[in-house]
Write an enzyme that holds these catalytic residues in place. Structure first.
Site: not given
Length: 267
Positions: A148, A161
């Site tokens: 990501s 995350y």
């Protein structure tokens, strides 16, 4: 010129029931690959399979909890038997829980670590075992891990995350080194997707607004777009096209790489 033709190859896409995973599966199928959708969401996964079949693709669903080693073993064996091999694994399955660090939830953090990091590591493990010489498929292949842009920027509300996606970067590079050193014939790369208006991306916008980091979900999305030199959010096909490139022969001398697909946000 080398093409992106994947005819004759078989791909397993984890978390393929919806969102980015479903889009990646569709793009791989459009390039000619047979597709296995691996997911815990059987209804969604089967619906994606039926959609792929309606477009002429050969596709199957396999139940797969990516945190379960034995589930991986069973899923890969099923794919090899039903689709005739395994050439591509896309480790896309992942979860995101939004928290300020001061309010960190230990159970949620552990779940993200399990799904995002352990799940990806097990995916690499079983891809290697199947694709290396003497494996059930045994012809080499390609793995793409979905990291990501959160691995390359400091965005509030997604600390754990972000850490998991940074971990995927390291997993990718070590796996590529091991595969090359041991002669597995498997290339391992990752992509860093931008914020994309999937269910997960929309949830993040809502939750960061609820934490008071932005005045509204729309403002959160706008803030991301303003941080992006290309001036927009990512789209599913942006990410899917990058995956097709990395598993194709056009990328045959690329391994251990992390490809930003973020409109320049993380540069």
């Amino acid at each position: 010129m080398t093409s992106y033709d994947l005819t004759g190859r078989t791909a397993l896409v984890t978390g393929g029931a919806q969102g980015l995973g479903a889009g990646m599966a569709e793009a791989l199928a459009a390039a000619g690959a047979s597709i296995a959708i691996g997911d815990v969401n059987a209804d969604g996964g089967q619906a994606t399979v039926e959609d792929l079949r309606s477009k002429g693709a050969k596709a199957e669903f396999v139940s797969l909890d990516v945190t379960d080693d034995s589930a991986w073993e069973s899923a890969v064996a099923s794919v090899v038997q039903s689709l005739g091999g395994l050439d591509i694994v896309v480790n896309n399955a992942g979860i995101e829980v939004t928290n300020l660090i001061v309010d960190l939830d230990a159970a949620a953090a552990s779940k993200m670590l399990d799904v995002n990091i352990l799940g990806t590591a097990l995916g690499i493990k079983h891809a290697f075992r199947a694709m290396r010489p003497g494996g059930a498929a045994g012809k080499g292949g390609a793995v793409v891990n979905i990291a990501s842009v959160a691995a390359t920027i400091a965005f509030p509300g997604i600390s754990v995350y972000s850490a998991t996606k940074s971990g995927i970067d390291r997993l990718t590079r070590v796996a590529a080194a091991e595969s090359g050193k041991l002669g597995y014939g498997v290339r391992v790369n990752s992509i860093y997707p931008a914020l994309t208006p999937t269910a997960m991306g929309n949830k993040l916008a809502v939750e960061t607004a609820e934490l008071g980091l932005f005045p509204s979900p729309e403002a959160a999305a706008q803030a991301v777009a303003e941080l992006t030199p290309l001036g927009r959010l990512g789209q599913v096909d942006d990410m899917a096209d990058a995956v097709v490139f990395l598993v194709s022969d056009a990328a045959k001398f690329i391994t251990g790489a992390g490809l930003p697909v973020d409109g320049g946000m993380g540069m």
